[in-house]
Design a protein around this motif. Sequence first.
Motif, short mmCIF file in Angstrom:
data_model
loop_
_atom_site.label_atom_id
_atom_site.label_comp_id
_atom_site.label_asym_id
_atom_site.label_seq_id
_atom_site.Cartn_x
_atom_site.Cartn_y
_atom_site.Cartn_z
N PHE A 26 0.83 -1.20 0.00
CA PHE A 26 0.00 0.00 0.00
C PHE A 26 0.86 1.25 0.00
CE2 PHE A 26 -2.18 3.39 2.34
CZ PHE A 26 -3.31 3.55 1.54
N GLU A 27 1.91 1.26 0.83
CA GLU A 27 2.80 2.42 0.88
C GLU A 27 3.47 2.66 -0.46
OE1 GLU A 27 5.51 1.74 4.04
OE2 GLU A 27 4.01 2.01 5.63
N ARG A 28 3.90 1.59 -1.13
CA ARG A 28 4.54 1.72 -2.44
C ARG A 28 3.57 2.25 -3.48
NH1 ARG A 28 10.08 1.30 -2.71
NH2 ARG A 28 9.80 0.81 -4.91
N ALA A 29 2.31 1.78 -3.42
CA ALA A 29 1.30 2.17 -4.40
C ALA A 29 1.01 3.66 -4.35
CB ALA A 29 0.03 1.37 -4.19
N THR A 30 1.13 4.26 -3.17
CA THR A 30 0.84 5.68 -3.02
C THR A 30 1.98 6.56 -3.55
OG1 THR A 30 1.74 5.72 -0.77
CG2 THR A 30 -0.63 5.26 -1.03
N LYS A 31 3.11 5.93 -3.91
CA LYS A 31 4.28 6.70 -4.36
C LYS A 31 4.65 6.42 -5.82
CE LYS A 31 6.19 6.63 0.33
NZ LYS A 31 7.32 6.21 1.19
N ILE A 32 3.69 5.90 -6.60
CA ILE A 32 3.98 5.57 -8.00
C ILE A 32 4.28 6.83 -8.79
CG2 ILE A 32 2.90 4.79 -10.15
CD1 ILE A 32 1.56 2.58 -8.64
N ASN A 33 5.36 6.80 -9.56
CA ASN A 33 5.77 7.90 -10.43
C ASN A 33 5.84 7.33 -11.85
OD1 ASN A 33 7.40 9.67 -12.03
ND2 ASN A 33 8.23 10.58 -10.16
N PHE A 34 4.84 7.67 -12.68
CA PHE A 34 4.73 7.05 -13.99
C PHE A 34 5.87 7.45 -14.93
CE2 PHE A 34 0.40 6.51 -12.43
CZ PHE A 34 0.16 5.18 -12.78
N LYS A 35 6.42 8.63 -14.73
CA LYS A 35 7.56 9.06 -15.55
C LYS A 35 8.76 8.14 -15.29
CE LYS A 35 10.37 13.09 -16.76
NZ LYS A 35 10.63 14.53 -16.48
N ARG A 36 8.99 7.81 -14.03
CA ARG A 36 10.10 6.90 -13.68
C ARG A 36 9.82 5.49 -14.19
NH1 ARG A 36 12.05 6.31 -8.04
NH2 ARG A 36 14.03 5.89 -9.06
N ILE A 37 8.55 5.08 -14.15
CA ILE A 37 8.19 3.75 -14.63
C ILE A 37 8.53 3.60 -16.11
CG2 ILE A 37 6.24 2.21 -15.14
CD1 ILE A 37 4.96 3.21 -12.54
N ILE A 38 8.21 4.63 -16.90
CA ILE A 38 8.54 4.60 -18.33
C ILE A 38 10.05 4.51 -18.51
CG2 ILE A 38 8.47 5.90 -20.49
CD1 ILE A 38 5.80 4.72 -19.73
N GLY A 39 10.80 5.25 -17.67
CA GLY A 39 12.25 5.22 -17.76
C GLY A 39 12.82 3.85 -17.47
N PHE A 40 12.29 3.19 -16.44
CA PHE A 40 12.75 1.84 -16.11
C PHE A 40 12.34 0.84 -17.19
CE2 PHE A 40 12.66 3.45 -11.59
CZ PHE A 40 14.04 3.46 -11.45
N ALA A 41 11.17 1.06 -17.78
CA ALA A 41 10.72 0.16 -18.85
C ALA A 41 11.67 0.26 -20.05
CB ALA A 41 9.30 0.50 -19.26
N ARG A 42 12.09 1.48 -20.37
CA ARG A 42 13.03 1.65 -21.49
C ARG A 42 14.38 1.03 -21.17
NH1 ARG A 42 10.74 4.66 -25.25
NH2 ARG A 42 9.19 6.26 -24.70
N GLN A 43 14.79 1.12 -19.89
CA GLN A 43 16.05 0.48 -19.49
C GLN A 43 15.94 -1.03 -19.63
OE1 GLN A 43 17.60 1.80 -15.70
NE2 GLN A 43 18.89 0.00 -15.46
N ALA A 44 14.80 -1.59 -19.22
CA ALA A 44 14.59 -3.03 -19.34
C ALA A 44 14.55 -3.47 -20.80
CB ALA A 44 13.29 -3.43 -18.64
N GLN A 45 14.11 -2.58 -21.65
CA GLN A 45 13.97 -2.89 -23.08
C GLN A 45 15.32 -3.12 -23.76
OE1 GLN A 45 12.25 0.26 -25.51
NE2 GLN A 45 10.83 -1.20 -26.45
N ARG A 46 16.40 -2.64 -23.12
CA ARG A 46 17.73 -2.79 -23.73
C ARG A 46 18.11 -4.25 -23.92
NH1 ARG A 46 21.07 1.31 -19.73
NH2 ARG A 46 19.87 3.22 -20.15
#
Length: 263
Positions: free
Chosen positions: A12-32
């Motif tokens: 629950f604590e993690r869910a309240t701190k979601i940052n979608f801009k960072r999520i996209i950044g990590f997704a692009r990193q994973a895409q490598r």
Amino acid sequence: MRWFIARIRYVFERATKINFKRIIGFARQAQRVTPRTPLWIIIPDMFYCVVRYQTTFEHYAQWDYRLLRGKERATFMTEPKSAMLSRAFNSQAKRHLFDDKVQFAREFSDCIGREWIDLRSASTDEINTFVSRHPKVIAKDPEGVGGDGIKVYDTRDYEDLADWVREAKRAGTPLVEEFLTQHPEMSRLYPESVNTMRIVTYVDPHRDIHVLARVLKIGNGGNIDNYSGGGMYTMLDEQGHALHAAYDGDGTVYEVHPATHVR
């Protein structure tokens, strides 16, 4: 039951701190590691791993989860799993001592090996005496994590010490510590930060201590060695020898330190 409650609270604590801009950044990193996989497949898989394997978006990218099968993903000791274990097995009555650096320094002042002062409660005379002994200091947010906001000051650069005190308070870094000089070998590795060893331990019901991991943290381009602040890390064996190359938050692997060229 205690484990389940800790898990629900942490998620629950993690869910309240979601940052979608960072999520996209990590997704692009994973895409490598799988360049042909589109983000619309990677991002749902990231959320699935958060729920199914209690990982984080950072771990998904940095630990190459795109290449792992379910049984492999389940073997990782992730940050949420670690936090939930800590909450389940450690006394919550003592947690405040580790969440607040000033309280920690006060409780363990005879163990930390450095002088410190809290600008919020110290008198002018106490501050003047402290900086006369330690003109170069490091200032911290008492509740900060990951090295965020940490700054190095040389108080001799200020004509009026009161200006420095106001600046440090305004920056939210009232905890001031003497600037440490590390061992020459650690300095040879990287001199701009204090490179530290983190030892993870577990005390079993019989009060026996088990070492779970030994980590060498190394700075790179700044004054902190934190992984989240640009630093890198590697794992060590019982004799203190590095088991493999160092690794940073961008997924870069270093056989040799880029700043000092030390292996």
